[in-house]
Each structure stands twice: as structure tokens, then as C-alpha cells.
Design a protein around this motif. Structure first.
Motif, PDB file in Angstrom:
ATOM      1  N   ASP A   1       0.873  -1.269  -0.219  1.00 48.49           N
ATOM      2  CA  ASP A   1       0.138   0.021   0.014  1.00 48.49           C
ATOM      3  C   ASP A   1       1.054   1.319  -0.034  1.00 48.49           C
ATOM      4  N   MET A   2       1.701   1.374   0.969  1.00 43.01           N
ATOM      5  CA  MET A   2       2.662   2.426   0.891  1.00 43.01           C
ATOM      6  C   MET A   2       3.286   2.816  -0.366  1.00 43.01           C
ATOM      7  N   LEU A   3       3.777   1.565  -1.073  1.00 47.27           N
ATOM      8  CA  LEU A   3       4.679   2.074  -2.155  1.00 47.27           C
ATOM      9  C   LEU A   3       3.784   1.878  -3.353  1.00 47.27           C
ATOM     10  N   GLY A   4       2.631   1.884  -3.392  1.00 49.38           N
ATOM     11  CA  GLY A   4       1.697   1.941  -4.486  1.00 49.38           C
ATOM     12  C   GLY A   4       1.606   0.640  -5.158  1.00 49.38           C
TER      13      GLY A   4
END
Lengths: 108, 443
Positions: free
Chosen positions: A93-96
Motif C-alpha cells: 500500500d505504502m509503495l503503491g
């Protein structure tokens, strides 16, 4: 790591499952990448990457998975991650990563 | 309303906590990647592998969809791609730069340049379409110690968000690592290139030296029509003695050179004295006996790659019993190389025809060497020399060095091998060269 045909997705989609090892790093990641490329060349339109045994995904693993997603997208296929642990979901999620690939059975 | 207000505060607190947890995860992830990159660069892995791994780490740490790493060639003025991911097959392997680009990249230093905002530079104008097709967003010149060593090309982030200042800091830090790896590799390549160049120059120099030495030897021998090839043979005999003594390749070559040049002083002696078809008188002999000292004077100013070449010329007529010339030195006072050349010189004098006598038969020559061992010659040199010849006679050495120098007939003299064995046994009684074969006992 194994891959096998599976009955996921739509009826018309040709789906394959690729199993990742416990630590997704350069060595194991490159194996997955090679396997995925072969499956895409064989006409697979849905690639399920099973991360049930994977505890850690490092930066190299992320880069490799992004490469798999990109290659699949260029081939008109999609990538789905299954059995992803919470830490890895947070990382994706954090890195897309999750913007470009779905996570199966994701906790609400 | 107060209820609503309270909810907003909780939401904000929750949002802050979430954000701070995400920042922590991000930090842990990127620092993990940085640590791994540092380890990779410091490791002795294959350079290509290091660069490929570095690209993975930079893309994976920030979730960047595509990118590449290039090395800059200052000779070709171009970036050569070392690793590429997702840039497409049409992305060029080499990208040329002009002087203005080089200057600007150097001024810019190791900081990311927005591809979309860099159209003023010729580099981005020339490759505009390529960069657009590959969806490149950032270009990072790798400037290390005020020198452009490479570049990183980066595509969009997987989040779809623009690169933050934090991302740029991380990219700079990783770029420094990758740039250092490239600079280190360049340095290594430069050292290898220079070392290869030096080796070639050294070989050329040695070849020139060797050719000059041989030309000198030919000039010396040309003066004496009766001893044609003498210097060359003395060089070769000295080489044999040195190799039998177990000297290293350079020392053996040095011994050969000393042999080639030992008579260089004869260039100043009148031809009629050298070529006299009779035993020369005392005055002529005194003139001839100056040649060792003259040779020393000729050879001393030259910087030889081997030590003692001038000393070999000066003292090759000294004897270990002190009865030689020019200085009448005793055993240990005589430079070792001069003793080697003395033996080689005497052996050649005995085994070649002279104007006033024929060459002496092999048995007589070896008896002479044996008899004069400890008087004129150093015994260990005599044994080394004889051992070399015996090896050849017994077929233990593939090279036919003596046969080439002395002729087949001379080497096939009857009983030569056994005569050499006997002499050697008498000179080294503690290690007789007698073969004992243990056969089956007959009942």
C-alpha cells in the motif's frame, strides 16, 4: 516455487498461480520473474502470485514484483497477490503496488 | 456540535498516528535498502550484478515502476546503459551528450533533474521522445569528485504521487553509492589499462635492450674472425650454468647478457692483435689484457636491467686462486657472475678452433675443468655445468642446447656421459650419481 493452472478469475481468463518462497529477495524474486514471463508468453492473462509462505519482501522483491506487474500490463494481463501477510500489505500500500495489482481476500 | 468536534479531533489524532506509523515503515524500508546497497557496493560481486542489484534497490525502496543506470564514457561522450528495467526495448543502449550537457550536469551535481522541466538542455531535446515513451520522470547525473561518472534514469512512482523531497534525498544517497561503485570500477579499469601499457612498454624496452646486446655481441665477434660467435656462445653457456644453479628467469637472462657483453672491451683492441695467427708477444698480450677494464668502462654508464653486467666484463679473467687479471682477486673477492662467465668463456675457448690450435676433444676439456676446479673455476659452477650436459646426454632435458652449440659429433664422443658421471661423483662424493636398481632376488 511452483506454478500451476488455477480456476480463478473470469471464465475466459487463463489463470496461473505462482508460489513465492519465504523471503522474496533477488534470488527468489528473479525466479518468480522468469516464471511469470514464461506464463505470460504462454498466453496467461491472470497471474496469481501466492505469498502464503512469504514472510518478508525486501526492496529488491518489490522492484521485481513491479517489473512483473509492468510486463503483465504490457501483455494485457493482470497480477493478483494472494495470501499476503499484513506487513507486506502495508508495504504494498505504502509503495503503491496495490494501485496496479489486486490483493485477494484482503481484510476489510 | 460538540460531539462532532470531538469526533474530528479523534479522526485527526488517528490520521496522525497512521501517518506516523507509515512514515516509520517507510523509513525502515528505505534504510534497509540503503544498508543493502552499501553492502552490495562494498562487496566484491561482479560489477554488472552490483549495478543490477543497485537498480532494484533504488526502484524497490521508493516503489518506482521503471528505471536504468548508465556509465558515462568521457572518451565517447555518451552514457552507456548498464542496467535497465521497464524502459522498453526501443530505449537506446547509448545516449550521446554535447559539451553544454556535460557542463550543466557537472554544475548540477548529484541532484535529481525533472525530465519535464529540463527541455532547455540539448540532451533532453534530442531524447525527448524516447524519454516520453519510457515515461521517465527523473534524471540523476552521478557526479563523484567533480566528475560525471554515470546517470540514473527513473520513471513514475507506483503511487502515482510526485517525488517528494524525502524521495529525492534517498535517491541522492543511493546515487552516491552507485556513483562510487562506477568510479571505483573506472579507476580499476584505468589501473589495469595503465598496467597493461606499462607491461607492453617494459617488454618493448627489454626487447630493444636484448636486440642491442645481441648487436653488440655480433660487433665484438665480427672483429675476431677466428672466434666468430664466441660472445653469443659464452652468453648461452652462462645461461645454462645460471639455470642449472636454479636462478630465477631474470637472473638467468642477466647471466646471458653478461656473457654476451663480456668481451665488449675488445672493440678497442687492434684487430691485428685479436686476429694474430700466432701466440702474441708480451706487449701485444698487455694490450689485449686491457679489454676487461675497458669493457667495464664501456658498460658502467649504461643502466642495465640486470646487476653486475659491467663487473662480469671486468673480472671474467680472474681466477679463484688469485692468478687471474686485471686485479688478481681471490675466490670470494670475485663477483659471482664473473665466475660464471669465466667458466663459460674458458669452455668455449677450449671447444673452438683457434688460429694456432684445433679445438680440444671433450674428455680432455672436462678433465681440464675438473683439474682446475678450485683453482680457476668455482667447483659448484663446474658441477652445475657438467650436470646440465649430462642431463642432455641422458635425454633428461628436451632442449638440445649443448648439441646446438658444440655440434652432434662432439656430443656423441664415446663414453662422454660415463666420464661426466665419474667426474661428478668424484666432485660430489656425498651424492654419487650411481643408479641402484633393486631387482627380484634369484633363488
Amino acid at each position: 516455487m511452483n506454478s500451476e493452472g488455477a480456476s480463478l478469475g473470469t471464465a475466459s481468463a487463463k489463470t496461473a498461480v505462482v508460489y513465492a518462497d519465504d523471503y522474496l529477495n533477488k534470488l527468489t524474486g528473479e525466479k518468480i520473474e522468469r516464471e511469470c514471463k514464461l506464463l505470460l508468453e504462454e498466453g496467461c492473462t491472470e497471474l496469481v502470485v501466492d505469498l502464503s509462505r512469504t514472510e518478508i519482501v525486501n526492496s529488491i522483491g518489490v522492484s521485481i514484483l513491479l517489473g512483473v506487474i509492468d510486463t503483465a500490463s504490457n501483455a494485457g494481463a493482470r497480477v493478483i497477490f494472494s495470501e499476503v501477510n499484513e506487513t507486506t500489505v502495508e508495504l504494498f500500500d505504502m509503495l503503491g503496488v496495490t494501485r496496479h495489482a489486486d490483493i485477494l481476500d484482503r481484510a476489510a | 456540535m460538540p460531539h462532532d468536534k470531538s469526533l474530528n479531533i479523534e479522526d485527526l489524532q488517528y490520521a496522525n498516528l497512521t501517518e506516523s506509523a507509515e512514515s516509520r515503515s517507510k523509513l525502515v524500508h528505505t534504510f534497509g535498502a540503503l544498508a543493502e546497497l552499501g553492502h552490495e557496493v562494498a562487496s566484491r560481486s561482479n560489477f554488472q550484478d552490483t549495478i543490477r542489484t543497485s537498480l532494484h534497490l533504488i526502484l524497490g525502496s521508493l516503489g518506482i515502476m521503471r528505471g536504468g543506470v548508465a556509465r558515462y564514457s568521457r572518451f565517447e561522450h555518451e552514457f552507456n546503459m548498464l542496467a535497465v528495467r521497464g524502459l522498453g526495448e526501443s530505449f537506446p543502449l547509448s545516449l550521446e551528450l554535447c559539451y553544454e550537457d556535460e557542463r550543466q550536469f557537472l554544475t548540477n551535481g548529484l541532484a535529481p533533474i525533472e525530465v519535464a522541466q529540463a527541455a532547455v538542455l540539448p540532451f533532453f531535446q534530442v531524447y525527448d521522445r524516447t524519454f516520453s515513451a519510457s515515461r521517465l520522470e527523473l534524471f540523476v547525473p552521478l557526479v563523484i569528485h567533480e566528475e560525471t561518472v554515470g546517470a540514473i534514469f527513473l520513471g513514475e512512482k507506483a503511487t502515482g504521487l510526485p517525488f517528494s523531497s524525502y524521495d529525492r534525498e534517498i535517491i541522492c544517497a543511493m546515487g552516491r553509492h552507485i556513483g562510487s561503485a562506477i568510479a571505483q570500477r573506472n579507476l580499476l579499469a584505468e589501473i589495469e589499462r595503465r598496467s597493461e601499457e606499462n607491461r607492453r612498454l617494459y617488454d618493448d624496452l627489454r626487447m630493444t635492450y636484448s636486440d642491442t646486446v645481441k648487436a653488440f655481441a655480433a660487433a665484438i665477434d665480427f672483429k675476431d674472425k677466428y672466434t666468430e660467435g664466441h660472445s653469443v656462445r659464452v652468453g648461452k653457456y652462462s645461461e645454462i650454468i645460471a639455470s642449472e644453479l636454479g636462478w630465477n628467469a631474470d637472473e638467468v637472462e642477466g647471466a646471458a647478457v653478461a656473457g654476451y657483453l663480456h668481451d665488449v672491451g675488445k672493440l678497442t683492441v687492434e684487430r691485428k692483435i685479436i686476429n694474430a695467427p700466432y701466440r702474441i708477444n708480451a706487449k701485444e698480450s698487455a694490450e689485449l689484457n686491457k679489454h676487461p677494464s675497458v669493457g667495464f668502462e664501456i658498460l658502467s654508464p649504461i643502466h642495465h636491467p640486470y646487476t653486475d653486467v659491467p663487473l662480469a666484463a671486468k673480472y671474467h679473467h680472474e681466477r679463484i686462486d688469485g692468478r687471474g687479471y686485471p686485479d688478481g682477486l681471490y675466490d670470494r673477492q670475485i663477483p659471482y657472475i664473473a665466475k660464471v662467465v669465466n667458466l663459460a668463456d674458458s669452455f668455449d675457448a677450449m671447444t673452438t678452433d683457434r688460429p694456432y690450435r684445433r679445438r680440444r676433444p671433450p674428455h680432455e676439456v672436462f678433465d681440464d675443468l675438473h683439474r682446475n676446479s678450485g683453482r680457476q673455476f668455482a667447483p659448484e659452477l663446474v658441477t652445475a655445468f657438467m650436470r646440465g650436459m649430462l642431463k642432455e646426454l641422458q635425454g633428461e632435458s628436451k632442449e638440445k642446447r649443448f648439441r646446438k652449440l658444440l655440434g652432434r659429433e662432439y656430443m656423441e664422443a664415446e663414453g662422454l656421459a660415463s666420464s661426466l658421471r665419474n667426474i661428478l661423483n668424484s666432485m660430489t662424493p656425498t651424492s654419487p650419481l650411481t643408479r641402484i636398481s633393486v631387482g627380484q632376488a634369484h633363488g
